[in-house]
Design an enzyme around this catalytic site. Structure first.
Site, PDB file in Angstrom:
ATOM      1  N   ASP A  11     -27.288   1.977 -46.042  1.00 46.50           N
ATOM      2  CA  ASP A  11     -27.817   1.418 -44.801  1.00 46.50           C
ATOM      3  C   ASP A  11     -26.714   1.603 -43.756  1.00 46.50           C
ATOM      4  O   ASP A  11     -25.628   1.034 -43.887  1.00 46.50           O
ATOM      5  CB  ASP A  11     -28.116  -0.065 -45.042  1.00 46.50           C
ATOM      6  CG  ASP A  11     -28.574  -0.784 -43.787  1.00 46.50           C
ATOM      7  OD1 ASP A  11     -28.544  -0.185 -42.686  1.00 46.50           O
ATOM      8  OD2 ASP A  11     -28.951  -1.958 -43.923  1.00 46.50           O
ATOM      9  N   ILE A  12     -26.984   2.366 -42.742  1.00 47.66           N
ATOM     10  CA  ILE A  12     -25.931   2.728 -41.770  1.00 47.66           C
ATOM     11  C   ILE A  12     -25.372   1.497 -41.063  1.00 47.66           C
ATOM     12  O   ILE A  12     -24.223   1.508 -40.616  1.00 47.66           O
ATOM     13  CB  ILE A  12     -26.474   3.779 -40.765  1.00 47.66           C
ATOM     14  CG1 ILE A  12     -25.318   4.561 -40.126  1.00 47.66           C
ATOM     15  CG2 ILE A  12     -27.386   3.151 -39.715  1.00 47.66           C
ATOM     16  CD1 ILE A  12     -25.759   5.835 -39.411  1.00 47.66           C
ATOM     17  N   GLY A  33     -37.548   1.780 -37.286  1.00 52.02           N
ATOM     18  CA  GLY A  33     -36.656   2.594 -38.114  1.00 52.02           C
ATOM     19  C   GLY A  33     -35.196   2.190 -37.981  1.00 52.02           C
ATOM     20  O   GLY A  33     -34.855   1.008 -37.868  1.00 52.02           O
ATOM     21  N   ASP A  35     -33.206   2.562 -35.529  1.00 53.15           N
ATOM     22  CA  ASP A  35     -32.942   1.932 -34.227  1.00 53.15           C
ATOM     23  C   ASP A  35     -33.121   0.412 -34.313  1.00 53.15           C
ATOM     24  O   ASP A  35     -32.239  -0.369 -33.899  1.00 53.15           O
ATOM     25  CB  ASP A  35     -33.929   2.555 -33.217  1.00 53.15           C
ATOM     26  CG  ASP A  35     -33.614   2.251 -31.765  1.00 53.15           C
ATOM     27  OD1 ASP A  35     -32.543   1.701 -31.490  1.00 53.15           O
ATOM     28  OD2 ASP A  35     -34.457   2.588 -30.909  1.00 53.15           O
ATOM     29  N   THR A 119     -35.951  12.617 -38.317  1.00 54.68           N
ATOM     30  CA  THR A 119     -36.728  12.945 -39.531  1.00 54.68           C
ATOM     31  C   THR A 119     -37.632  11.811 -39.988  1.00 54.68           C
ATOM     32  O   THR A 119     -38.293  11.920 -41.026  1.00 54.68           O
ATOM     33  CB  THR A 119     -35.806  13.354 -40.705  1.00 54.68           C
ATOM     34  OG1 THR A 119     -35.015  12.221 -41.070  1.00 54.68           O
ATOM     35  CG2 THR A 119     -34.919  14.518 -40.307  1.00 54.68           C
ATOM     36  N   GLY A 120     -37.671  10.719 -39.234  1.00 52.08           N
ATOM     37  CA  GLY A 120     -38.566   9.606 -39.558  1.00 52.08           C
ATOM     38  C   GLY A 120     -39.854   9.732 -38.773  1.00 52.08           C
ATOM     39  O   GLY A 120     -40.586  10.713 -38.917  1.00 52.08           O
ATOM     40  N   VAL A 121     -40.102   8.786 -37.896  1.00 55.02           N
ATOM     41  CA  VAL A 121     -41.361   8.808 -37.132  1.00 55.02           C
ATOM     42  C   VAL A 121     -41.447  10.020 -36.196  1.00 55.02           C
ATOM     43  O   VAL A 121     -42.537  10.396 -35.785  1.00 55.02           O
ATOM     44  CB  VAL A 121     -41.617   7.508 -36.332  1.00 55.02           C
ATOM     45  CG1 VAL A 121     -41.792   6.327 -37.255  1.00 55.02           C
ATOM     46  CG2 VAL A 121     -40.528   7.241 -35.320  1.00 55.02           C
ATOM     47  N   TYR A 122     -40.306  10.659 -35.894  1.00 51.30           N
ATOM     48  CA  TYR A 122     -40.342  11.856 -35.030  1.00 51.30           C
ATOM     49  C   TYR A 122     -40.696  13.127 -35.802  1.00 51.30           C
ATOM     50  O   TYR A 122     -40.824  14.197 -35.203  1.00 51.30           O
ATOM     51  CB  TYR A 122     -39.033  12.018 -34.258  1.00 51.30           C
ATOM     52  CG  TYR A 122     -38.867  11.073 -33.083  1.00 51.30           C
ATOM     53  CD1 TYR A 122     -39.817  10.089 -32.786  1.00 51.30           C
ATOM     54  CD2 TYR A 122     -37.759  11.159 -32.247  1.00 51.30           C
ATOM     55  CE1 TYR A 122     -39.659   9.231 -31.712  1.00 51.30           C
ATOM     56  CE2 TYR A 122     -37.600  10.300 -31.157  1.00 51.30           C
ATOM     57  CZ  TYR A 122     -38.555   9.341 -30.893  1.00 51.30           C
ATOM     58  OH  TYR A 122     -38.393   8.493 -29.813  1.00 51.30           O
TER      59      TYR A 122
HETATM   60  P1  ADP Z   1     -36.607   9.081 -35.590  1.00 50.08           P
HETATM   61  O1  ADP Z   1     -37.485   8.369 -34.598  1.00 50.08           O
HETATM   62  O2  ADP Z   1     -35.430   9.783 -34.937  1.00 50.08           O
HETATM   63  O3  ADP Z   1     -37.386   9.954 -36.513  1.00 50.08           O
HETATM   64  P2  ADP Z   1     -36.356   6.976 -37.640  1.00 50.08           P
HETATM   65  O4  ADP Z   1     -35.572   5.719 -37.524  1.00 50.08           O
HETATM   66  O5  ADP Z   1     -37.834   6.870 -37.755  1.00 50.08           O
HETATM   67  O6  ADP Z   1     -35.902   7.878 -36.394  1.00 50.08           O
HETATM   68  O7  ADP Z   1     -35.830   7.803 -38.876  1.00 50.08           O
HETATM   69  C1  ADP Z   1     -34.629   8.536 -38.866  1.00 50.08           C
HETATM   70  C2  ADP Z   1     -33.975   8.451 -40.239  1.00 50.08           C
HETATM   71  O8  ADP Z   1     -33.312   7.201 -40.363  1.00 50.08           O
HETATM   72  C3  ADP Z   1     -34.952   8.544 -41.420  1.00 50.08           C
HETATM   73  O9  ADP Z   1     -34.389   9.434 -42.372  1.00 50.08           O
HETATM   74  C4  ADP Z   1     -34.955   7.117 -41.973  1.00 50.08           C
HETATM   75  O10 ADP Z   1     -35.161   7.103 -43.378  1.00 50.08           O
HETATM   76  C5  ADP Z   1     -33.534   6.691 -41.654  1.00 50.08           C
HETATM   77  N1  ADP Z   1     -33.248   5.249 -41.649  1.00 50.08           N
HETATM   78  C6  ADP Z   1     -34.077   4.199 -41.406  1.00 50.08           C
HETATM   79  N2  ADP Z   1     -33.390   3.041 -41.489  1.00 50.08           N
HETATM   80  C7  ADP Z   1     -32.097   3.363 -41.774  1.00 50.08           C
HETATM   81  C8  ADP Z   1     -30.906   2.609 -42.005  1.00 50.08           C
HETATM   82  N3  ADP Z   1     -30.866   1.270 -41.935  1.00 50.08           N
HETATM   83  N4  ADP Z   1     -29.755   3.297 -42.303  1.00 50.08           N
HETATM   84  C9  ADP Z   1     -29.742   4.651 -42.360  1.00 50.08           C
HETATM   85  N5  ADP Z   1     -30.840   5.401 -42.154  1.00 50.08           N
HETATM   86  C10 ADP Z   1     -31.995   4.770 -41.872  1.00 50.08           C
END
Ligand code: ADP
Length: 188
Positions: A11-12, A33, A35, A119-122
């Protein structure tokens, strides 16, 4: 000292580094996500500082304090939404990594952790995104800067394995010879 690249499944919001990168949206007001997770962990002071920044364009980056995070700073960058790849998505994703690293270096930061931007919702395809991320970081690190450690912080095991394949010498068949201009650590 030669900069190192590392991959982690974590978890970042928990990382103790000079900067974590946020995959933000153009408003910088928080979202879902990673953010949302960063804003929740940093506390309301983060959104207050973000309000002073006037948003952020896709591919660009802005820096704030880390507030309640262990990370000293958050670098907010806005990845492209995937619309099939013909709308500049690869170049914009590369710009996210380049501009985030440049901002970190301007501030003299030494350690920075990236999530898998877009790579998530985008919906940016994960394999292509990882290749772009790695290439952009390697190119940046070819020139001396304050940056000593770059962490690819993957949320899923699949993403961690993907980066590890690209980083590990055994998986280097996808890389052209001579590309390894920096020392590469693939930590599991
Ligand atoms: P985007 O809108 O840029 O696609 P997202 O947040 O939907 O952003 O996803 C981007 C990446 O972040 C995905 O690989 C997701 O699994 C990852 N992610 C979500 N939560 C965390 C977290 N707490 N720590 C690290 N990576 C995360």
């Amino acid at each position: 000292m030669t900069p190192t690249l590392q991959t982690l499944q974590a978890d970042i919001t928990q990382l103790d580094v000079d900067a974590i990168v946020n995959a933000a949206n153009t408003s910088l007001m928080g979202g879902g996500g990673v953010d949302g997770a960063i804003h929740r962990a940093a506390g309301h002071e983060l959104v207050a500082e973000c309000m002073t920044l006037n948003g952020c364009r896709t591919g660009e980056a802005k820096i704030t304090q880390g507030y309640r995070l262990k990370a000293r700073h958050v670098i907010h960058t806005v990845g492209p939404v995937w619309h099939g790849g013909g709308n500049g998505e690869p170049e914009l994703l590369r710009a996210c990594y380049q501009n985030s690293l440049a901002l970190a270096a301007e501030h003299g930061l030494q350690s920075i952790a990236f999530p898998c931007i877009s790579t998530g919702v985008y919906r940016f395809p994960a394999d292509q995104a990882a290749e772009i991320a790695l290439e952009a970081v390697k190119v940046f690190l070819q020139k001396p800067s304050s940056i000593q450690t770059v962490i690819f912080c993957c949320f899923s095991e699949a993403d961690r394995a993907r980066y590890e394949r690209l980083l590990s010498p055994i998986g280097a068949t996808q890389q052209s010879p001579g590309q390894g201009g920096v020392a590469e650590d693939a930590l599991g």
